[in-house]
Design an enzyme around this catalytic site. Structure first.
Site, mmCIF file in Angstrom:
data_model
loop_
_atom_site.group_PDB
_atom_site.id
_atom_site.type_symbol
_atom_site.label_atom_id
_atom_site.label_comp_id
_atom_site.label_asym_id
_atom_site.label_seq_id
_atom_site.Cartn_x
_atom_site.Cartn_y
_atom_site.Cartn_z
ATOM 1 N N ASN A 281 -3.426 3.981 2.216
ATOM 2 C CA ASN A 281 -4.513 3.898 3.225
ATOM 3 C C ASN A 281 -5.344 2.726 3.299
ATOM 4 O O ASN A 281 -5.836 2.259 2.206
ATOM 5 C CB ASN A 281 -5.787 5.044 2.546
ATOM 6 C CG ASN A 281 -7.065 5.058 3.339
ATOM 7 O OD1 ASN A 281 -6.869 4.641 4.660
ATOM 8 N ND2 ASN A 281 -7.952 5.719 2.932
ATOM 9 N N TRP A 282 -4.913 1.809 4.405
ATOM 10 C CA TRP A 282 -5.306 0.562 4.710
ATOM 11 C C TRP A 282 -6.679 0.408 5.111
ATOM 12 O O TRP A 282 -7.206 -0.638 5.511
ATOM 13 C CB TRP A 282 -4.391 -0.144 5.496
ATOM 14 C CG TRP A 282 -2.828 -0.233 4.761
ATOM 15 C CD1 TRP A 282 -2.535 -0.095 3.626
ATOM 16 C CD2 TRP A 282 -2.046 -0.696 5.333
ATOM 17 N NE1 TRP A 282 -1.372 -0.364 3.414
ATOM 18 C CE2 TRP A 282 -0.887 -0.948 4.420
ATOM 19 C CE3 TRP A 282 -1.491 -1.290 6.825
ATOM 20 C CZ2 TRP A 282 0.431 -1.672 4.719
ATOM 21 C CZ3 TRP A 282 -0.228 -2.000 6.822
ATOM 22 C CH2 TRP A 282 0.725 -2.055 5.879
ATOM 23 N N LYS A 283 -7.555 1.818 5.273
ATOM 24 C CA LYS A 283 -8.843 1.704 5.604
ATOM 25 C C LYS A 283 -9.158 0.554 6.708
ATOM 26 O O LYS A 283 -8.356 0.447 7.834
ATOM 27 C CB LYS A 283 -9.946 1.345 4.630
ATOM 28 C CG LYS A 283 -9.383 2.078 3.054
ATOM 29 C CD LYS A 283 -10.461 2.083 2.153
ATOM 30 C CE LYS A 283 -9.806 3.038 0.793
ATOM 31 N NZ LYS A 283 -10.895 3.285 0.139
ATOM 32 N N HIS B 250 -11.287 12.428 4.522
ATOM 33 C CA HIS B 250 -11.474 11.440 3.274
ATOM 34 C C HIS B 250 -12.876 11.468 3.115
ATOM 35 O O HIS B 250 -13.665 11.496 3.921
ATOM 36 C CB HIS B 250 -10.788 9.991 3.907
ATOM 37 C CG HIS B 250 -10.715 8.935 2.793
ATOM 38 N ND1 HIS B 250 -11.763 8.299 2.397
ATOM 39 C CD2 HIS B 250 -9.578 8.576 2.083
ATOM 40 C CE1 HIS B 250 -11.399 7.650 1.321
ATOM 41 N NE2 HIS B 250 -10.334 7.717 1.161
ATOM 42 N N GLU C 1 -14.890 9.028 2.339
ATOM 43 C CA GLU C 1 -15.595 8.027 3.161
ATOM 44 C C GLU C 1 -15.983 8.456 4.487
ATOM 45 O O GLU C 1 -16.948 8.066 4.952
ATOM 46 C CB GLU C 1 -14.649 6.535 3.425
ATOM 47 C CG GLU C 1 -14.580 5.801 2.230
ATOM 48 C CD GLU C 1 -13.479 4.979 1.744
ATOM 49 O OE1 GLU C 1 -12.855 4.674 2.714
ATOM 50 O OE2 GLU C 1 -13.211 4.717 0.677
ATOM 51 N N GLU D 86 -9.207 13.612 -4.592
ATOM 52 C CA GLU D 86 -9.844 12.177 -4.929
ATOM 53 C C GLU D 86 -11.190 12.533 -5.070
ATOM 54 O O GLU D 86 -12.174 12.469 -4.502
ATOM 55 C CB GLU D 86 -9.769 11.397 -3.617
ATOM 56 C CG GLU D 86 -8.357 11.196 -2.924
ATOM 57 C CD GLU D 86 -8.330 10.074 -1.948
ATOM 58 O OE1 GLU D 86 -7.538 9.071 -2.250
ATOM 59 O OE2 GLU D 86 -9.024 9.964 -1.150
ATOM 60 N N GLY E 85 -12.168 3.286 -5.164
ATOM 61 C CA GLY E 85 -12.606 1.995 -4.905
ATOM 62 C C GLY E 85 -13.491 1.461 -6.127
ATOM 63 O O GLY E 85 -14.079 0.384 -6.097
ATOM 64 N N SER F 180 -8.490 4.746 -7.510
ATOM 65 C CA SER F 180 -8.159 3.458 -8.157
ATOM 66 C C SER F 180 -6.582 3.672 -8.889
ATOM 67 O O SER F 180 -6.386 3.283 -10.100
ATOM 68 C CB SER F 180 -9.135 3.410 -9.353
ATOM 69 O OG SER F 180 -10.431 2.974 -8.750
ATOM 70 N N GLY G 213 -5.567 3.324 -2.119
ATOM 71 C CA GLY G 213 -6.600 2.651 -1.219
ATOM 72 C C GLY G 213 -5.998 1.060 -1.549
ATOM 73 O O GLY G 213 -5.066 0.475 -0.993
ATOM 74 N N GLY G 214 -7.085 0.431 -2.335
ATOM 75 C CA GLY G 214 -6.921 -1.227 -2.398
ATOM 76 C C GLY G 214 -5.645 -1.618 -3.028
ATOM 77 O O GLY G 214 -5.106 -2.554 -2.190
HETATM 78 C C1 PEP Z 1 -8.417 5.937 -1.215
HETATM 79 O O1 PEP Z 1 -8.879 5.285 -0.160
HETATM 80 O O2 PEP Z 1 -8.009 7.097 -0.557
HETATM 81 C C2 PEP Z 1 -8.380 5.438 -2.467
HETATM 82 C C3 PEP Z 1 -8.072 6.307 -3.330
HETATM 83 O O3 PEP Z 1 -8.886 4.315 -2.761
HETATM 84 P P1 PEP Z 1 -8.679 3.453 -3.961
HETATM 85 O O4 PEP Z 1 -7.281 3.553 -4.326
HETATM 86 O O5 PEP Z 1 -9.039 2.080 -3.523
HETATM 87 O O6 PEP Z 1 -9.645 4.026 -4.941
#
Ligand code: PEP
Length: 253
Positions: A10-12, A96, A98, A168, A174, A214, A235-236
């Site tokens: 997920n490149w947000k 998601h 967010e 999640e 994050g 994470s 994500g990151g």
């Molecule tokens: C996500 O955006 O779904 C996520 C899990 O982010 P991260 O891996 O950065 O925690």
């Protein structure tokens, strides 16, 4: 039943179009030998057609990070499932945390979005998870039960044949905090039995349940080794192709 693991990035709200294309091409080259799992990247709406075009013929799938549930109309700023499909996406991340946190998504809107995805032939990646407060109040299962039951209310088995669930925990997204193997195992087992209770064992057995929060190259092997974990939503650590490929290849060493 064997489930092909899905590793999704997920490149947000990161990367311009050219930057997304560059990373996507780099990743596509690194994934050319990956046979045992699916890899999906979800860039911004703006980059979707560019990235889809850039990875055509590779092993990468492309997904959207969201969609709007109406087919078309006066909904300024929104993008429909048809538009996403036409841009080359096969998956859509829905609900998601967010989006729930910053854009007022509810289980009801999640359900409508899943319906739009299903009607269009997009594979929904439905995100669920508890906050730290809810976990500390021992409400994790209650929260997940409601998110799944309300989000999937009214759907039949055929509608949900391509459903992917992503667990999640909000407190792990994050933050660098990862859920422990025991916590993930307990929740994923619970979710599979919940799918069996709400639908039937066929759906419970075929649905991929991803873990997200994470995930990094250093913890991917332990997390992906858990029995009911069928991949990751990252994500990151998915923003850099070199880091993401080490998660994708978690079982290579
Ligand atoms: C996500 O955006 O779904 C996520 C899990 O982010 P991260 O891996 O950065 O925690």
């Amino acid at each position: 039943m064997s489930r092909t693991p899905l590793i999704a990035g997920n490149w947000k709200m990161y990367k311009t179009g050219p930057q997304a294309v560059e990373t996507a091409k780099e990743l596509a080259a690194l994934c050319s030998d990956v046979q045992d799992k699916e890899v999906m990247i979800a860039p911004t709406y703006l980059s979707l057609p560019l990235v889809s075009q850039a990875v055509k013929g590779s092993r990468l799938y492309v997904g959207a990070q969201n969609l709007y549930f109406e087919k078309e109309g006066a909904y300024t700023g929104e993008v429909s499932a048809d538009m996403i499909k036409a841009a080359g996406a096969e998956y859509a991340i829905i609900g998601h945390s967010e989006r729930r946190q910053f854009f007022s998504e509810t289980d009801e809107s999640v359900s409508k979005k899943i319906n739009a995805a299903v009607q269009t032939g997009l594979k929904p990646v439905m995100c669920i998870g508890e906050t730290l407060e809810e976990r500390e109040a021992k409400k994790t299962f209650l929260v997940l039960d409601k998110q799944v039951s309300d989000g999937l209310k009214g759907f039949g088995l055929d509608d949900l044949k391509d459903l992917v669930l992503a667990y999640e925990p909000v407190w792990a997204i994050g933050t660098g905090k990862t859920a422990s193997v025991e916590q993930v195992e307990e929740v994923h087992q619970y979710l599979r039995s919940l799918l069996e209770k709400l639908f039937e064992s066929k759906l419970a057995n075929q649905t991929r349940i991803l873990y997200g929060g994470s995930v990094k190259p250093e913890n991917a092997k332990d997390l992906m080794g858990i029995a009911d974990v069928d991949g990751a939503l990252v994500g990151g650590a998915s923003l850099d192709a070199g880091s993401f490929i080490n998660i994708i290849n978690y079982n290579a060493v």
